[in-house]
Scaffold this motif. Structure first.
Motif, mmCIF file in Angstrom:
data_model
loop_
_atom_site.group_PDB
_atom_site.id
_atom_site.type_symbol
_atom_site.label_atom_id
_atom_site.label_comp_id
_atom_site.label_asym_id
_atom_site.label_seq_id
_atom_site.Cartn_x
_atom_site.Cartn_y
_atom_site.Cartn_z
ATOM 1 N N SER A 45 0.955 -1.295 -0.177
ATOM 2 C CA SER A 45 -0.081 0.073 -0.113
ATOM 3 C C SER A 45 0.954 1.258 -0.024
ATOM 4 N N ILE A 46 2.120 1.204 0.490
ATOM 5 C CA ILE A 46 2.964 2.200 0.773
ATOM 6 C C ILE A 46 3.386 2.510 -0.753
ATOM 7 N N TYR A 47 3.895 1.478 -1.427
ATOM 8 C CA TYR A 47 4.410 1.699 -2.725
ATOM 9 C C TYR A 47 3.263 2.115 -3.452
ATOM 10 N N PHE A 48 2.182 1.580 -3.542
ATOM 11 C CA PHE A 48 0.959 2.334 -4.456
ATOM 12 C C PHE A 48 0.676 3.813 -4.038
ATOM 13 N N LEU A 49 0.834 4.080 -2.923
ATOM 14 C CA LEU A 49 0.501 5.616 -2.659
ATOM 15 C C LEU A 49 1.837 6.438 -3.027
ATOM 16 N N GLN A 50 2.833 5.986 -3.095
ATOM 17 C CA GLN A 50 4.075 6.614 -3.610
ATOM 18 C C GLN A 50 3.996 6.773 -5.128
ATOM 19 N N THR A 51 3.610 5.799 -5.874
ATOM 20 C CA THR A 51 3.468 5.985 -7.027
ATOM 21 C C THR A 51 2.291 6.766 -7.783
ATOM 22 N N VAL A 52 1.134 6.995 -6.900
ATOM 23 C CA VAL A 52 0.091 7.707 -7.639
ATOM 24 C C VAL A 52 -0.161 9.098 -6.882
ATOM 25 N N LEU A 53 0.814 9.393 -5.818
ATOM 26 C CA LEU A 53 0.731 10.861 -5.233
ATOM 27 C C LEU A 53 1.733 11.582 -5.882
#
Length: 245
Positions: A45-53
């Motif tokens: 989830s952290i990785y996903f947030l780093q990619t979309v933000l």
């Protein structure tokens, strides 16, 4: 008769300890599985947030995402420590050059800049037979322990010397030291005076050293740092005095 009774008591104690470790091992393995799964989900989830933000949003949350990631690493480290403590220790012995072992241990550890490192490895140190992986882990635990004892910085000293019976590796720090009442407890499982961790690092270190027929001792005064001595036996059949490759 008394000696025989003591021997039987020691054997019984070892059997009980082995059974307890086996039970703890089963429990630890189950806990590790149950905890690691949600940790993996959180990390993804952290990785996903780093990619979309992006832009200001990313700047605002980046710091907090890094903190979460660090806490995941800390939790994973505790799980691994618990598993290591419950595993049966079976050394695979090979002739080992001690200064190489120390260099390898240091290479994989980040020593903060505020820690001044000094090494005194000695001359004509013989090779001895030990399990490289286990002893490298024991050394890393002692070095990590020394670094953690000096949060404001200080001196970390690693020395090697040989006496008539032992090859002795010393790891010294100039941290807060250990109180007299805690000196006898430092190698006990689950004993810790620190806010973080579960107090298994030194207990694991002691098990690894003893599995390699060694001993560990500590000298300390509160406020004056601590020195741990890792003593490995030097029976004549274990000494290989040839030059290093």
């Amino acid at each position: 008769m008394l000696e025989r009774t003591r021997e039987l008591e020691e054997i019984q104690e070892k059997l009980v300890q082995k059974e307890r470790l086996a039970a703890m091992g089963e429990m630890a393995a189950g806990l590790a599985h149950e905890i690691r799964n949600p940790l993996s989900v959180i990390r993804n989830s952290i990785y996903f947030l780093q990619t979309v933000l992006s832009g200001k949003e990313k700047i605002k949350v980046e710091k907090h995402l890094k903190i979460i990631d660090q806490e995941i690493d800390e939790t994973a480290s505790i799980i691994e420590e618990l598993l290591n403590f419950t595993r049966e220790v079976k050394p695979e012995l090979s002739w080992t050059k001690i200064d190489d072992l120390i260099k390898e241990s240091l290479k994989s550890l980040p020593i903060p800049r505020k820690i001044r490192l000094a090494k005194k490895l000695g001359k004509d140190v013989p090779r001895i037979r030990l399990d490289k992986v286990q002893m490298r882990q024991a050394l890393k635990n002692l070095i990590t322990n020394a670094v953690q004892a000096m949060p404001q910085g200080g001196d970390l000293k690693i020395g090697v010397k040989v006496n008539k019976r032992h090859l002795v590796i010393s790891v010294s720090d100039t941290g807060e030291g250990i109180s007299e009442k805690n000196l006898e407890k430092v190698f006990q499982p689950l004993f810790t005076t620190r806010a973080r961790g579960i107090g298994l690092g030194l207990a694991i270190t002691k098990r690894l050293i003893e599995a390699n027929q060694g001993e560990i001792e500590v000298e300390s005064r509160e406020g004056e740092g601590a020195t741990f001595y890792l003593k490995l036996p030097l029976p004549s059949e274990q000494i290989q005095r040839g030059k290093s490759n």
